[in-house]
Design an enzyme around this catalytic site. Structure first.
Site, PDB file in Angstrom:
ATOM      1  N   ARG A  54      11.670  -4.334  -0.906  1.00 10.81           N
ATOM      2  CA  ARG A  54      10.886  -4.342  -2.145  1.00 10.81           C
ATOM      3  C   ARG A  54       9.501  -4.919  -1.880  1.00 10.81           C
ATOM      4  NH1 ARG A  54      13.511  -6.918  -7.282  1.00 10.81           N
ATOM      5  NH2 ARG A  54      11.708  -5.876  -8.230  1.00 10.81           N
TER       6      ARG A  54
ATOM      7  N   CYS B 241       8.402 -13.588  -7.608  1.00 13.12           N
ATOM      8  CA  CYS B 241       9.459 -12.629  -7.264  1.00 13.12           C
ATOM      9  C   CYS B 241       9.221 -11.396  -8.115  1.00 13.12           C
ATOM     10  CB  CYS B 241      10.837 -13.252  -7.481  1.00 13.12           C
ATOM     11  SG  CYS B 241      11.100 -13.914  -9.148  1.00 13.12           S
TER      12      CYS B 241
END
Length: 289
Positions: free
Chosen positions: A188, A247
């Site tokens: 990611r 995040c």
């Protein structure tokens, strides 16, 4: 007083302590009903359930990330309603290696409550170590009620943690004053996949430290010494305040913050909006690779 992690054995020794509150925050980002469903089936005796989507996040605007912080006043009111007061020892658990529990740990410190710890290993560790489980099935309404002593008095104290906003992160790109540490999985971060947000990639210049690297194979935290070695390497002689954690939506970043606290490296900051807020504005730059 427990302020970072607590073992299943230590929690079991205080299971009936009236000055303690146990909070279940099990959750699944792909199935938002999963945590409540699991709680209704079985739980640590005396635990209450708080939902990461509906209770531990603020109002979504479409530009403030997937899990924006509520106001400190609203959050403190919720916590007081749960029977948590100034002197209450709080223990938080999930079934995801502390992924969601760390977020509530951070939020309680955000309103100045330091007597909060994450159950190391969570509900799976509690079960594996042979501690009692309440398996009386609850209906939906019962699981939404906050059991225990009821509302109490809770002071909103100066925060024990600090944050930065998107503007500060953007300004940091041209005038670096801190390093951004991304807690998402490496694919990611590199922009190879993006299962949650509409844009793939990362904040330019951000480093990557997946939160899962804080855990052993049994989903319990690595030792303080192991964590200190890794994060000291990231800091490279700088103070912990040099790091800003992010995040996808401000949840797993708190896991890295907790790991640093376990390691004795206090003072790093959180970018609460994280990638989901950052990528909602197409004028903000995106990096890949």
């Amino acid at each position: 007083m427990f302020t970072t992690l607590i073992s299943p054995a230590d929690l079991a020794a205080h299971l009936n302590d009236p000055s303690w509150r146990i909070v279940d925050v099990r959750h699944d980002l792909a199935n938002k009903a999963a945590g409540g469903d699991a709680f209704r089936q079985s739980r640590i005796p005396g635990a209450l359930f708080l939902d990461a989507e509906t209770q531990l996040a603020g109002v979504h605007t479409g530009t403030n990330g997937r899990h924006p912080l509520p106001s400190r006043d609203d959050f403190a009111a919720l916590i007081a309603q749960a029977g948590i007061g100034d002197d209450t020892q709080v223990v938080v658990y999930d079934a995801s290696g502390g992924m969601f529990a760390a977020r509530l740990w951070w939020m309680l410190r955000w309103i100045g409550h330091d007597k909060v710890a994450v159950l190391d290993g969570g509900f799976p560790a509690w079960q594996a170590d042979g501690h009692p489980v309440d398996q009386v099935a609850l209906d939906v309404d019962a699981s939404r009620r906050l059991p225990g002593p009821g509302a109490t008095s809770l002071s909103i104290r100066p925060p024990l943690v600090d944050t930065v906003d998107a503007d500060a992160v953007l300004a940091n790109l041209t005038q670096p004053a801190f390093a951004v540490l991304d807690a998402r999985a490496a694919p990611r971060y590199r922009g190879e996949v993006e299962p949650m947000d509409p844009v793939a990639g990362h904040i330019p210049g951000a480093l990557n430290r997946p939160y899962t690297d804080n855990l052993n194979a049994d989903q319990r935290f690595k030792s303080a010494e192991q964590l200190r070695e890794v994060f000291s390497g990231v800091l490279a002689g700088r103070s912990p305040q040099y790091l800003v954690h992010q995040c996808g939506s401000g949840i797993t970043a708190c896991h890295n913050l907790l790991a640093m606290e376990v390691a004795g490296l206090s003072g790093s900051r959180l970018y609460p909006g994280s990638w989901s807020e950052w990528c909602s504005d197409s004028t903000r730059p995106v990096a890949k690779g």
